[in-house]
Design an enzyme around this catalytic site. Structure first.
Site, PDB file in Angstrom:
ATOM      1  N   ASP A  21      -7.895   1.648   9.816  1.00 22.63           N
ATOM      2  CA  ASP A  21      -7.138   1.146  10.970  1.00 22.63           C
ATOM      3  C   ASP A  21      -7.609  -0.258  11.350  1.00 22.63           C
ATOM      4  O   ASP A  21      -8.779  -0.592  11.169  1.00 22.63           O
ATOM      5  CB  ASP A  21      -7.330   2.125  12.145  1.00 22.63           C
ATOM      6  CG  ASP A  21      -6.286   1.928  13.228  1.00 22.63           C
ATOM      7  OD1 ASP A  21      -5.309   1.174  13.020  1.00 22.63           O
ATOM      8  OD2 ASP A  21      -6.454   2.533  14.303  1.00 22.63           O
ATOM      9  N   HIS A  38      -2.785  -6.385   6.101  1.00 24.34           N
ATOM     10  CA  HIS A  38      -2.697  -5.300   5.105  1.00 24.34           C
ATOM     11  C   HIS A  38      -3.191  -5.787   3.743  1.00 24.34           C
ATOM     12  O   HIS A  38      -3.849  -5.057   3.011  1.00 24.34           O
ATOM     13  CB  HIS A  38      -1.255  -4.803   4.993  1.00 24.34           C
ATOM     14  CG  HIS A  38      -0.765  -4.138   6.253  1.00 24.34           C
ATOM     15  ND1 HIS A  38      -1.514  -3.219   6.955  1.00 24.34           N
ATOM     16  CD2 HIS A  38       0.410  -4.258   6.947  1.00 24.34           C
ATOM     17  CE1 HIS A  38      -0.841  -2.801   8.018  1.00 24.34           C
ATOM     18  NE2 HIS A  38       0.323  -3.423   8.037  1.00 24.34           N
ATOM     19  N   LEU A 132     -15.370   9.330  -9.911  1.00 25.65           N
ATOM     20  CA  LEU A 132     -14.936   9.374  -8.506  1.00 25.65           C
ATOM     21  C   LEU A 132     -13.473   9.775  -8.470  1.00 25.65           C
ATOM     22  O   LEU A 132     -12.654   9.254  -9.226  1.00 25.65           O
ATOM     23  CB  LEU A 132     -15.096   7.985  -7.875  1.00 25.65           C
ATOM     24  CG  LEU A 132     -14.514   7.807  -6.472  1.00 25.65           C
ATOM     25  CD1 LEU A 132     -15.384   8.500  -5.434  1.00 25.65           C
ATOM     26  CD2 LEU A 132     -14.405   6.330  -6.102  1.00 25.65           C
TER      27      LEU A 132
HETATM   28  C1  FPP Z   1      -3.488   0.736   9.971  1.00 27.06           C
HETATM   29  O1  FPP Z   1      -3.693  -0.523  10.580  1.00 27.06           O
HETATM   30  C2  FPP Z   1      -3.307   0.553   8.543  1.00 27.06           C
HETATM   31  C3  FPP Z   1      -2.205   0.941   7.861  1.00 27.06           C
HETATM   32  C4  FPP Z   1      -1.052   1.596   8.520  1.00 27.06           C
HETATM   33  C5  FPP Z   1      -2.055   0.704   6.419  1.00 27.06           C
HETATM   34  C6  FPP Z   1      -3.286   0.720   5.590  1.00 27.06           C
HETATM   35  C7  FPP Z   1      -2.956   0.087   4.300  1.00 27.06           C
HETATM   36  C8  FPP Z   1      -3.749  -0.695   3.541  1.00 27.06           C
HETATM   37  C9  FPP Z   1      -5.165  -0.919   3.850  1.00 27.06           C
HETATM   38  C10 FPP Z   1      -3.215  -1.404   2.353  1.00 27.06           C
HETATM   39  C11 FPP Z   1      -2.581  -0.543   1.299  1.00 27.06           C
HETATM   40  C12 FPP Z   1      -3.533   0.435   0.713  1.00 27.06           C
HETATM   41  C13 FPP Z   1      -3.597   0.761  -0.603  1.00 27.06           C
HETATM   42  C14 FPP Z   1      -4.475   1.879  -1.055  1.00 27.06           C
HETATM   43  C15 FPP Z   1      -2.841   0.050  -1.637  1.00 27.06           C
HETATM   44  P1  FPP Z   1      -2.633  -1.029  11.626  1.00 27.06           P
HETATM   45  O2  FPP Z   1      -1.612  -1.829  10.918  1.00 27.06           O
HETATM   46  O3  FPP Z   1      -2.065   0.103  12.410  1.00 27.06           O
HETATM   47  O4  FPP Z   1      -3.536  -1.955  12.523  1.00 27.06           O
HETATM   48  P2  FPP Z   1      -3.424  -2.176  14.096  1.00 27.06           P
HETATM   49  O5  FPP Z   1      -3.719  -0.844  14.738  1.00 27.06           O
HETATM   50  O6  FPP Z   1      -4.487  -3.194  14.363  1.00 27.06           O
HETATM   51  O7  FPP Z   1      -2.039  -2.675  14.376  1.00 27.06           O
END
Ligand code: FPP
Length: 249
Positions: A21, A38, A132
């Site tokens: 997050d 992201h 892993l």
């Molecule tokens: C939450 O942060 C994160 C996500 C919804 C997406 C996580 C995805 C990645 C790290 C990239 C893709 C992963 C792979 C394995 C290819 P948020 O966007 O909700 O952050 P915020 O709460 O600060 O808005």
């Protein structure tokens, strides 16, 4: 904490689940669009997989895209789907070379043919790897996973004429996307938020939770070690008592 697993005197969790997050806030703090966060988040994924293997962790489950994330702005959804495709395309060879087995958990019915094809290729090409096990939760929701498990079990009851009362917790666990894998010992969530957000609802029954203040793109081996240190200081009781002294008191 420093050093790899061999140098450590604390138990390393076998299975670590991570709610990644804070990408959006990390990007906003830099005056950049959410997609930038992201993208940086994928670099943190790479570092984490490498670090987990070095530390001797056997299973890692990353929450990459929830069943609820489709409600995000269309551009952000496109960015996340694109990053998933890019990750598999670019990183599969290196992951395989490092002994990583890839599995994608979540509802495949909602995925487009191109992503499905990549996912299946990654799973097939990496299936003999055992250093892993990396689960990527994609189009994943814990309640949806349990619902799909119930549908499978209900079909077995009807087709095989089973007694519904014979369904055990082990049967339900086996019908989940994580199948025979062990439950997560440690669940980490970055960004300071403290909730489960529909992640591994069944499997997390006895997981230890560690909430870290860092945003996901800043996560690295030292944060993982910090979370493991915290995990190692906990006493897991699984609803029972720790030792005879607890009973006497
Ligand atoms: C939450 O942060 C994160 C996500 C919804 C997406 C996580 C995805 C990645 C790290 C990239 C893709 C992963 C792979 C394995 C290819 P948020 O966007 O909700 O952050 P915020 O709460 O600060 O808005």
């Amino acid at each position: 904490m420093t050093g790899d697993n061999e140098d450590r005197n604390c138990p390393v969790p076998s299975h670590v689940g991570i709610i990644m997050d804070g990408n959006g806030r990390w990007a906003a703090a830099r005056g950049m669009p959410r997609g930038f966060g992201h993208k940086a988040g994928v670099d943190a994924v790479r570092k984490t997989v490498r670090a987990a293997a070095e530390l001797g962790i056997q299973h890692v489950t990353l929450y990459a895209f929830s069943s609820e994330n489709w409600a995000r702005p269309a551009q952000e959804v496109r960015d996340l789907l694109g990053l998933m495709k890019l990750f598999i395309t670019r990183d599969l060879a290196e992951l395989c070379a490092n002994g990583v087995r890839i599995r994608v958990i979540g509802d495949r019915q909602g995925l487009s043919a191109d992503i499905l094809g990549l996912v299946e290729t990654a799973e097939i090409r990496s299936r003999d790897n055992s250093k892993l096990n990396l689960n990527i939760a994609f189009n994943y929701g814990g309640r949806d996973e349990i619902r799909r498990a119930f549908v499978k079990l209900a079909a077995q009851v009807v087709e095989q004429g089973l007694d519904p009362a014979s369904i055990s917790e082990a049967d339900i666990g086996a019908a989940l996307d994580t199948g025979a894998q062990p439950d997560p010992d440690l669940l980490i969530r970055t960004s300071g938020e403290m909730r489960l957000s529909n992640f591994m609802l069944w499997q997390a029954a006895y997981s230890e939770f560690v909430f870290l203040p860092c945003m996901w793109p800043d996560f690295d081996k030292s944060w993982l070690e910090q979370a493991i240190d915290e995990y190692s200081s906990r006493t897991r009781r699984y609803g029972g008592v720790h030792d005879a002294k607890d009973v006497a008191l």
